[in-house]
Design a protein around this motif. Structure first.
Motif, PDB file in Angstrom:
ATOM      1  N   GLN A 118       0.829  -1.231   0.000  1.00 46.84           N
ATOM      2  CA  GLN A 118       0.000   0.000   0.000  1.00 46.84           C
ATOM      3  C   GLN A 118       0.855   1.270   0.000  1.00 46.84           C
ATOM      4  N   ARG A 119       1.693   1.381  -1.033  1.00 43.85           N
ATOM      5  CA  ARG A 119       2.611   2.529  -1.107  1.00 43.85           C
ATOM      6  C   ARG A 119       1.886   3.860  -1.304  1.00 43.85           C
ATOM      7  N   TRP A 120       0.563   3.803  -1.553  1.00 44.45           N
ATOM      8  CA  TRP A 120      -0.191   5.051  -1.735  1.00 44.45           C
ATOM      9  C   TRP A 120      -0.585   5.694  -0.413  1.00 44.45           C
ATOM     10  N   GLY A 121      -0.327   5.021   0.712  1.00 46.58           N
ATOM     11  CA  GLY A 121      -0.586   5.597   2.028  1.00 46.58           C
ATOM     12  C   GLY A 121      -2.065   5.751   2.346  1.00 46.58           C
ATOM     13  N   GLU A 122      -2.379   6.612   3.310  1.00 39.69           N
ATOM     14  CA  GLU A 122      -3.762   6.802   3.765  1.00 39.69           C
ATOM     15  C   GLU A 122      -4.526   7.783   2.875  1.00 39.69           C
ATOM     16  N   ASP A 123      -3.844   8.837   2.428  1.00 42.81           N
ATOM     17  CA  ASP A 123      -4.492   9.854   1.589  1.00 42.81           C
ATOM     18  C   ASP A 123      -4.342   9.461   0.120  1.00 42.81           C
ATOM     19  N   THR A 124      -5.237   8.589  -0.332  1.00 40.11           N
ATOM     20  CA  THR A 124      -5.078   8.034  -1.686  1.00 40.11           C
ATOM     21  C   THR A 124      -5.309   9.081  -2.782  1.00 40.11           C
ATOM     22  N   GLY A 125      -6.204  10.030  -2.522  1.00 42.87           N
ATOM     23  CA  GLY A 125      -6.429  11.105  -3.493  1.00 42.87           C
ATOM     24  C   GLY A 125      -5.217  12.005  -3.608  1.00 42.87           C
ATOM     25  N   GLY A 126      -4.666  12.369  -2.466  1.00 40.42           N
ATOM     26  CA  GLY A 126      -3.460  13.208  -2.446  1.00 40.42           C
ATOM     27  C   GLY A 126      -2.292  12.508  -3.127  1.00 40.42           C
ATOM     28  N   PHE A 127      -2.189  11.180  -2.914  1.00 40.77           N
ATOM     29  CA  PHE A 127      -1.101  10.417  -3.532  1.00 40.77           C
ATOM     30  C   PHE A 127      -1.238  10.410  -5.055  1.00 40.77           C
ATOM     31  N   LEU A 128      -2.472  10.143  -5.547  1.00 46.72           N
ATOM     32  CA  LEU A 128      -2.685  10.064  -6.995  1.00 46.72           C
ATOM     33  C   LEU A 128      -2.347  11.378  -7.687  1.00 46.72           C
ATOM     34  N   PHE A 129      -2.972  12.456  -7.221  1.00 44.30           N
ATOM     35  CA  PHE A 129      -2.825  13.730  -7.926  1.00 44.30           C
ATOM     36  C   PHE A 129      -1.525  14.459  -7.591  1.00 44.30           C
ATOM     37  N   GLY A 130      -1.084  14.319  -6.353  1.00 48.22           N
ATOM     38  CA  GLY A 130       0.120  15.039  -5.942  1.00 48.22           C
ATOM     39  C   GLY A 130       1.398  14.265  -6.187  1.00 48.22           C
ATOM     40  N   GLU A 131       1.537  13.149  -5.462  1.00 46.38           N
ATOM     41  CA  GLU A 131       2.805  12.419  -5.506  1.00 46.38           C
ATOM     42  C   GLU A 131       3.005  11.647  -6.799  1.00 46.38           C
ATOM     43  N   TYR A 132       1.931  10.950  -7.274  1.00 50.34           N
ATOM     44  CA  TYR A 132       2.106  10.102  -8.462  1.00 50.34           C
ATOM     45  C   TYR A 132       2.028  10.890  -9.769  1.00 50.34           C
ATOM     46  N   LEU A 133       0.902  11.570 -10.009  1.00 50.45           N
ATOM     47  CA  LEU A 133       0.742  12.298 -11.282  1.00 50.45           C
ATOM     48  C   LEU A 133       1.431  13.666 -11.274  1.00 50.45           C
ATOM     49  N   GLN A 134       1.772  14.160 -10.068  1.00 55.61           N
ATOM     50  CA  GLN A 134       2.406  15.493  -9.935  1.00 55.61           C
ATOM     51  C   GLN A 134       1.649  16.529 -10.769  1.00 55.61           C
ATOM     52  N   GLY A 298     -11.589   8.094 -10.415  1.00 57.28           N
ATOM     53  CA  GLY A 298     -11.753   8.218  -8.970  1.00 57.28           C
ATOM     54  C   GLY A 298     -12.015   6.889  -8.294  1.00 57.28           C
ATOM     55  N   LEU A 299     -12.851   6.052  -8.925  1.00 59.91           N
ATOM     56  CA  LEU A 299     -13.148   4.732  -8.365  1.00 59.91           C
ATOM     57  C   LEU A 299     -11.893   3.861  -8.366  1.00 59.91           C
ATOM     58  N   ALA A 300     -11.219   3.809  -9.501  1.00 57.77           N
ATOM     59  CA  ALA A 300     -10.100   2.887  -9.655  1.00 57.77           C
ATOM     60  C   ALA A 300      -8.871   3.287  -8.842  1.00 57.77           C
ATOM     61  N   PHE A 301      -8.544   4.591  -8.865  1.00 57.91           N
ATOM     62  CA  PHE A 301      -7.252   5.004  -8.309  1.00 57.91           C
ATOM     63  C   PHE A 301      -7.339   5.783  -6.994  1.00 57.91           C
ATOM     64  N   VAL A 302      -8.550   6.071  -6.527  1.00 60.87           N
ATOM     65  CA  VAL A 302      -8.703   6.732  -5.229  1.00 60.87           C
ATOM     66  C   VAL A 302      -9.513   5.853  -4.277  1.00 60.87           C
ATOM     67  N   VAL A 303     -10.733   5.463  -4.694  1.00 60.61           N
ATOM     68  CA  VAL A 303     -11.621   4.699  -3.803  1.00 60.61           C
ATOM     69  C   VAL A 303     -11.108   3.275  -3.592  1.00 60.61           C
ATOM     70  N   PHE A 304     -10.701   2.593  -4.683  1.00 67.19           N
ATOM     71  CA  PHE A 304     -10.260   1.200  -4.503  1.00 67.19           C
ATOM     72  C   PHE A 304      -9.010   1.077  -3.630  1.00 67.19           C
ATOM     73  N   ILE A 307     -10.268   1.157  -0.179  1.00 69.58           N
ATOM     74  CA  ILE A 307     -10.881  -0.128   0.196  1.00 69.58           C
ATOM     75  C   ILE A 307      -9.796  -1.139   0.543  1.00 69.58           C
ATOM     76  N   ILE A 308      -8.759  -1.176  -0.305  1.00 71.66           N
ATOM     77  CA  ILE A 308      -7.668  -2.142  -0.108  1.00 71.66           C
ATOM     78  C   ILE A 308      -6.965  -1.886   1.228  1.00 71.66           C
ATOM     79  N   ASN A 309      -6.820  -0.605   1.602  1.00 75.93           N
ATOM     80  CA  ASN A 309      -6.186  -0.256   2.884  1.00 75.93           C
ATOM     81  C   ASN A 309      -6.917  -0.855   4.070  1.00 75.93           C
ATOM     82  N   THR A 310      -8.253  -0.987   3.955  1.00 75.31           N
ATOM     83  CA  THR A 310      -9.048  -1.461   5.099  1.00 75.31           C
ATOM     84  C   THR A 310      -9.324  -2.958   5.050  1.00 75.31           C
ATOM     85  N   PHE A 311      -8.786  -3.637   4.054  1.00 80.64           N
ATOM     86  CA  PHE A 311      -9.016  -5.078   3.941  1.00 80.64           C
ATOM     87  C   PHE A 311      -8.442  -5.811   5.143  1.00 80.64           C
ATOM     88  N   PRO A 312      -9.167  -6.842   5.628  1.00 76.25           N
ATOM     89  CA  PRO A 312      -8.712  -7.555   6.825  1.00 76.25           C
ATOM     90  C   PRO A 312      -7.437  -8.372   6.631  1.00 76.25           C
TER      91      PRO A 312
END
Length: 503
Positions: A118-134, A298-304, A307-312
């Motif tokens: 889970q290299r995208w961390g807790e803030d998945t939206g921030g990771f996608l737009f900021g860190e990954y896509l810059q 948004g579904l694929a790269f932020v919401v999913f 979801i994966i972060n909270t998987f048991p």
């Protein structure tokens, strides 16, 4: 046929057609469209749209490719010289889509890697737009190249062009024999896992529970026709191209029904998996499902990723499988999209497959680098909206009106399909293509035009949309007229009559 390549088997053709139809939209678009438009009640207009527009149009395109034995431009030219530009327009649409579709697959490749740990961390939206896509601050800024997008993009093009170099039988057919079964197996694993999660029933209830009050709303029916139209690869020049490689005695109508229902079955399967996972997420967060439901990127790269972060357990594996599915679905579609202009160049300019792949595929790969920059997402969003709205949908409307109303070829195409098919086409087919489909697509086109003129898409600046949106859609039409002005060689427009193998 006249030296034309052929599929090795009927199953190979069907897998390739299904592979083209099953793309990213099946996974991230259909579930949300159904949920937004009446849940379980949406399946009625969706099935009606499939039977009155989707499959009839598939049959028309399969028959055109099979009868006229050519790429989309050559098939249209052999049907009537004045209609060739429609084939090139559709090829132009596919060319544009290929340039940005490859980039989304590159994102999915990167995210399959990010899922492990889970290299995208807790803030998945921030990771996608900021860190990954810059992401650039203002739409229209290109900015610098983003290495984490650029390097997977190179791999996407190496795979795609490598498959196309190998040809129809040894390349496209073999790739789809691997990709499609693998996609189905991997997605079944995801669905089964998602169904075992706490709250899965909440998601499935939202997905399947029918809201019958929505059934008479015109927008719901337009959404159903739109979903069927965009998800079946109609009016992309793909199905005409693919069916031109069929043997002489192919069962066209049956192939169309199998392709149409296979694609729809996968969409429903995707809906079950996605909404079971969304139900789990909503339950974990203690919020209503409509607060976590999303579509598209948004579904694929932020919401999913959330979801994966909270998987048991085994969340890294689940994440990897999900993004691997996006990669496989994307690649099978991208291969079919690029094949349309490879075939068009081969037919028109009498060049080898290798040269057509280098020129056509190479140029689209080069242009796709624009979408791997910091401003790439804005360019991608605008191009995707306008080429789908005023490229795919509009060229589909023009093609069906031209074939049924102006050149009046439906009876001839019906006769050809019936001569090789078990399921015979009757009046329903001509009524669907001559009346129902033009009315629905015409209504969609007018509504889309009014909507986009009244309000700028996503609030983007008019100056930005003029070249990144409207300009792209108009450019595809201009390509149609420019290429159709180039003369064919002697005897090119004669339909080959050699014997073909049965498939």
């Amino acid at each position: 046929m006249n030296g034309r390549e052929q599929w090795g088997t009927r199953a190979g053709f069907i897998l390739a057609a299904v592979g083209s139809a099953v793309g990213l939209g099946n996974i991230w678009r259909f579930p949300y469209v159904a949920y937004e438009n009446g849940g379980g009640a949406f399946f009625f207009p969706y099935l009606f749209a499939l039977l009155t527009a989707g499959i009839p149009l598939l049959i028309m395109e399969f028959t055109m490719g099979h009868k006229y034995r050519g790429s989309a431009p050559l098939s249209y030219a052999r049907m009537n010289k004045k209609t060739e530009w429609i084939g090139w327009w559709q090829v132009g649409v596919s060319f544009v889509i290929a340039t940005y579709y490859a980039v989304i697959i590159a994102w999915a490749m990167a995210y399959a890697y990010f899922a492990i740990g889970q290299r995208w961390g807790e803030d998945t939206g921030g990771f996608l737009f900021g860190e990954y896509l810059q992401l650039a601050e203002v739409p229209g800024q290109i900015g610098s190249l983003v290495p984490s997008v650029f390097f997977p993009l190179i791999l996407v093009w190496v795979i795609t062009l490598g498959v196309l170099f190998k040809g129809v039988k040894k390349g496209i057919e073999v790739a789809n024999r691997i990709f499609i079964p693998a996609l189905v197996v991997l997605f079944l694993i995801i669905v089964i896992r998602a169904l075992t999660l706490e709250g899965a029933a909440v998601g499935l209830d939202a997905f399947f529970k029918p809201n019958w009050s929505e059934i008479m709303t015109p927008s719901v029916w337009v959404a159903a026709y739109g979903q069927v139209f965009f998800s079946l690869s109609i009016a992309f020049a793909i199905m005409i191209t693919y069916s031109s490689y069929l043997g002489k005695k192919s069962d066209i109508t049956n192939n169309a029904f199998i392709t149409g229902f296979s694609n729809s079955s996968f969409e429903v399967l995707a809906g079950i998996g996605v909404f079971a996972a969304l139900g789990f997420m909503a339950t974990q967060a203690g919020v209503p499902l409509n607060e976590v439901a999303a579509a598209g990127i948004g579904l694929a790269f932020v919401v999913f990723p959330q979801i994966i972060n909270t998987f048991p357990a085994l969340n890294g594996l689940f994440g990897f499988l999900f993004f691997a599915c996006l990669v496989l679905a994307g690649l099978s579609s991208l291969i079919s999209i690029v094949q349309t202009f490879v075939a068009g160049l081969q037919d028109k300019f009498k060049i080898s497959r290798g040269k057509a792949v280098i020129f056509g595929g190479g140029l689209s790969a080069l242009i796709s680098v624009l979408f791997a920059t910091q401003g790439g997402l804005f360019f991608l969003d605008a191009a995707d909206h306008f080429i789908n709205t005023f490229g795919v949908a509009l060229s589909g409307l023009v093609s069906v009106i031209t074939v049924s109303w102006f050149v009046k070829k439906l009876p001839e195409l019906q006769g050809h399909a019936n001569s090789v098919s078990d399921i015979r086409l009757g009046l329903w087919w001509k009524v669907c293509l001559g009346v129902i489909t033009p009315i629905v697509l015409g209504y969609m086109a007018i509504q889309n035009l009014i909507g986009n003129i009244q309000e700028n898409y996503e609030g983007y600046a008019t100056s930005f949309l003029l070249y990144s949106g409207w300009g792209v859609a108009i450019g595809a039409i201009l390509i149609g007229f420019i290429f159709s002005a180039i003369k064919w060689g002697q005897n090119d427009l004669e339909i080959p009559k050699e014997k073909g193998a049965e498939l």
